[in-house]
Design a protein around this motif. Structure first.
Motif, PDB file in Angstrom:
ATOM      1  N   PRO A   1       3.153   1.279   2.142  1.00 38.42           N
ATOM      2  CA  PRO A   1       3.864  -0.130   2.423  1.00 38.42           C
ATOM      3  C   PRO A   1       2.377  -0.018   2.600  1.00 38.42           C
ATOM      4  CG  PRO A   1       5.183   1.714   3.399  1.00 38.42           C
ATOM      5  CD  PRO A   1       4.626   2.471   2.536  1.00 38.42           C
TER       6      PRO A   1
ATOM      7  N   THR B   1      -0.323   0.247   1.749  1.00 35.39           N
ATOM      8  CA  THR B   1      -0.739  -0.263   0.267  1.00 35.39           C
ATOM      9  C   THR B   1      -0.654  -1.969  -0.094  1.00 35.39           C
ATOM     10  OG1 THR B   1      -1.558   1.894  -0.376  1.00 35.39           O
ATOM     11  CG2 THR B   1      -2.149   0.548  -1.833  1.00 35.39           C
ATOM     12  N   TRP B   2       0.188  -1.475  -0.261  1.00 31.97           N
ATOM     13  CA  TRP B   2       1.091  -2.937  -0.567  1.00 31.97           C
ATOM     14  C   TRP B   2       0.576  -4.306   0.485  1.00 31.97           C
ATOM     15  CZ3 TRP B   2       6.466  -0.531  -1.482  1.00 31.97           C
ATOM     16  CH2 TRP B   2       6.513   0.149  -2.387  1.00 31.97           C
TER      17      TRP B   2
ATOM     18  N   LEU C   1      -2.607  -5.243  -0.982  1.00 30.65           N
ATOM     19  CA  LEU C   1      -2.688  -5.754  -2.126  1.00 30.65           C
ATOM     20  C   LEU C   1      -2.381  -7.152  -2.263  1.00 30.65           C
ATOM     21  CD1 LEU C   1      -2.539  -5.691  -5.394  1.00 30.65           C
ATOM     22  CD2 LEU C   1      -0.440  -5.179  -4.891  1.00 30.65           C
TER      23      LEU C   1
ATOM     24  N   SER D   1      -2.163   0.872  -5.827  1.00 35.52           N
ATOM     25  CA  SER D   1      -0.402   0.270  -5.320  1.00 35.52           C
ATOM     26  C   SER D   1       0.119   1.306  -6.211  1.00 35.52           C
ATOM     27  CB  SER D   1      -0.126  -0.680  -5.097  1.00 35.52           C
ATOM     28  OG  SER D   1      -0.244  -1.122  -6.670  1.00 35.52           O
TER      29      SER D   1
END
Length: 143
Positions: free
Chosen positions: A67, A69-70, A73, A97
């Motif tokens: 999460p 990484t999201w 992003l 991701s």
């Protein structure tokens, strides 16, 4: 009857540099992200040395990285548009991701032939992204 026409002087399009607020958001999020990435091989190394209790935090951090990484992003999307930064951080975090999910699955399934080299690549990529984001060139408009 005379028609009055007014002419405006031609104006050059305004070229604006990146909005640094979105860059700072990305920078701030990348610091703990990179720290967690660096912690992973350290914990794995401790596990390989015989400290078996290091495996649980290694797995927990790996699961937290998905999460996070999201979130990074989303920050990269904001840095790209509307932040006017280049698409490089967006492309790298989109790749990360996907790779982080593969990494966690490979780790929990104990596919070490994938897990170990992929982990090296993820850590190197995350640190390269951190270095890119914190480069002084970012605030001077270079993307």
């Amino acid at each position: 009857m005379t028609t009055s026409t007014s002419t405006r002087p031609a104006t050059a399009p305004v070229r604006r540099g990146p909005r640094t607020g979105f860059l700072w958001l990305l920078r701030i999020l990348l610091v703990p992200y990179a720290a967690l990435l660096v912690a992973q091989p350290l914990l794995a190394g401790r596990f390989l040395e015989g400290s078996f209790e290091s495996l649980k935090p290694h797995g927990d951090i790996g699961s937290m990285l998905i999460p996070l990484t999201w979130v990074v992003l989303v920050a990269a999307v904001l840095a790209w548009r509307p932040g006017r930064l280049g698409a490089f951080p967006l492309a790298v975090t989109a790749l990360l991701s996907v790779l982080v999910v593969i990494q966690v699955v490979a780790g929990y399934s104990r596919t070490l032939g994938v897990h170990l080299p992929l982990g090296v690549g993820i850590v190197a990529t995350g640190l390269a992204l951190l270095g890119w984001a914190w480069s002084p060139r970012r605030t001077r408009g270079a993307a």
